[in-house]
Design a protein around this motif. Structure first.
Motif: not given
Length: 349
Positions: A114-117, A250-258
């Motif tokens: 994730s982009p979040l720590t 979705a973006a915070l989870s890593g990607s819209l692709g998931i």
């Protein structure tokens, strides 16, 4: 043997690629199970619209009613205005089949960063009212091209529509360990429809004393999602607000692709529709690198809705095995192709 008739609408862009992968995985799952799927592809797309002048042919919705579920890829083309494609395909199905509960889970899968720590704290479900609100289509334009031109876009909130999405949200929150539901609103500025939205929420809340609630303005909710993800469990928001928040999730989870989606008609009067949220992704269409994980997770949600909970759990375990092994497409920082990820999930199954 249970045999499920699935309408497959690949649509546009990477929708055609990831849905083909999804069908391959579903067939592999069914071979080792006690059910079968019978997919039937419908060529409803922007190419069809440009060629024939329509997305859904005459009698198309009646035909869709005969299926157990709808597996949807994406709609959107650089050759067709976005409002034409959306109102030509996805929204007529969602609204025509009263798929009023849009459910979008979000969590960081094993092996995904994730982009979040504090991204490990993300374990959310975004529930979006899917039939009215800001996307009701109520409004118009007059005096086009003149200095006095006016365009109106009126949000529509009905007591029936608001009450049923809140009750659906409470029911879902009650089934989760934390039993926590956040009301997302903007009633400080939108003093009619959104105030009613809030009032009905608290009326319904009286029926669910075991569910803890919180109220958050939509702008404050974006900051809470980034700074305090552990304080969120289930959130319910209007059509527009949840549309935006779920992409952020979705973006915070890593990607819209998931990220998966279920468009549910909870009463099962009509088939429900299941779609990954990434859209048609023109920039990577045809390159063979689209992430199919969102489609596989979406397929798991479809199986669960169809009553195949065991198969859904098996598929999710296979997905997590593959992501943990870092078989990742470029959106997750890897070099794997759509085909390679698909093969890895089938092998895991």
């Amino acid at each position: 043997m249970r045999n499920y008739k699935i309408a497959v609408i690949p649509g546009d862009g990477i929708g055609t690629e990831v849905l083909a992968a999804g069908i391959d995985v579903l067939h592999a799952l069914a071979r080792n199970g006690d059910f079968a799927i019978s997919p039937q592809q419908l060529p409803w797309s922007s190419d069809q619209y440009l060629h024939l002048g329509h997305y859904i042919p005459d009698g198309g919705l009646e035909r869709l009613k005969t299926f157990d579920a709808i597996f949807f890829g994406a709609v959107g083309s650089e050759k067709v205005p976005d409002h034409v494609s959306l109102w030509g395909l996805r929204l007529p199905i969602c609204q025509g089949f009263d798929q009023y509960a849009n459910v979008r889970p979000a969590r960081v899968l094993p092996g995904v960063t994730s982009p979040l720590t504090n991204g490990k704290d993300i374990d959310w479900v975004v529930i979006r009212e899917n039939s009215e609100g800001e996307y009701a289509g109520n409004g118009g334009r007059v005096h086009r091209g003149l200095p006095i031109e006016v365009a109106t876009e009126t949000s529509v909130f009905t007591r029936r529509g608001v009450e049923r999405i809140h009750r659906f949200s409470f029911e879902l929150a009650r089934k989760r360990p934390r039993k926590h539901l956040t009301l997302v609103t903007k009633s400080n500025a939108q003093r009619h429809g959104m105030v009613m939205w809030d009032e009905i929420f608290y009326e319904v809340a009286k029926e669910y004393p075991d569910v803890t609630t919180r109220r958050e303005l939509v702008d404050a909710m974006t900051t809470r999602m980034v700074l305090k993800p552990a304080t969120i469990d289930v959130m319910v928001a209007t059509n527009l607000h949840a549309d935006i928040l779920s992409d952020l999730a979705a973006a915070l989870s890593g990607s819209l692709g998931i990220a998966p989606t279920a468009n549910l008609n909870p009463e099962r009067e009509f088939p429900s529709m299941f779609e990954p949220i990434h859209g048609s992704a023109f920039d990577i269409a045809g390159k063979g690198i689209a992430n199919p994980i969102a489609t596989f997770w979406t397929a798991a949600m479809m199986l669960e809705h169809l009553g195949e909970a065991k198969a859904a759990a098996r598929l999710m375990k296979a997905i997590e095995t593959v992501t943990a092994a870092k078989v990742h497409t470029p959106d997750l920082g890897g070099t794997a192709t759509t085909k390679q990820v698909t093969q890895a999930v089938i092998a895991a199954l």
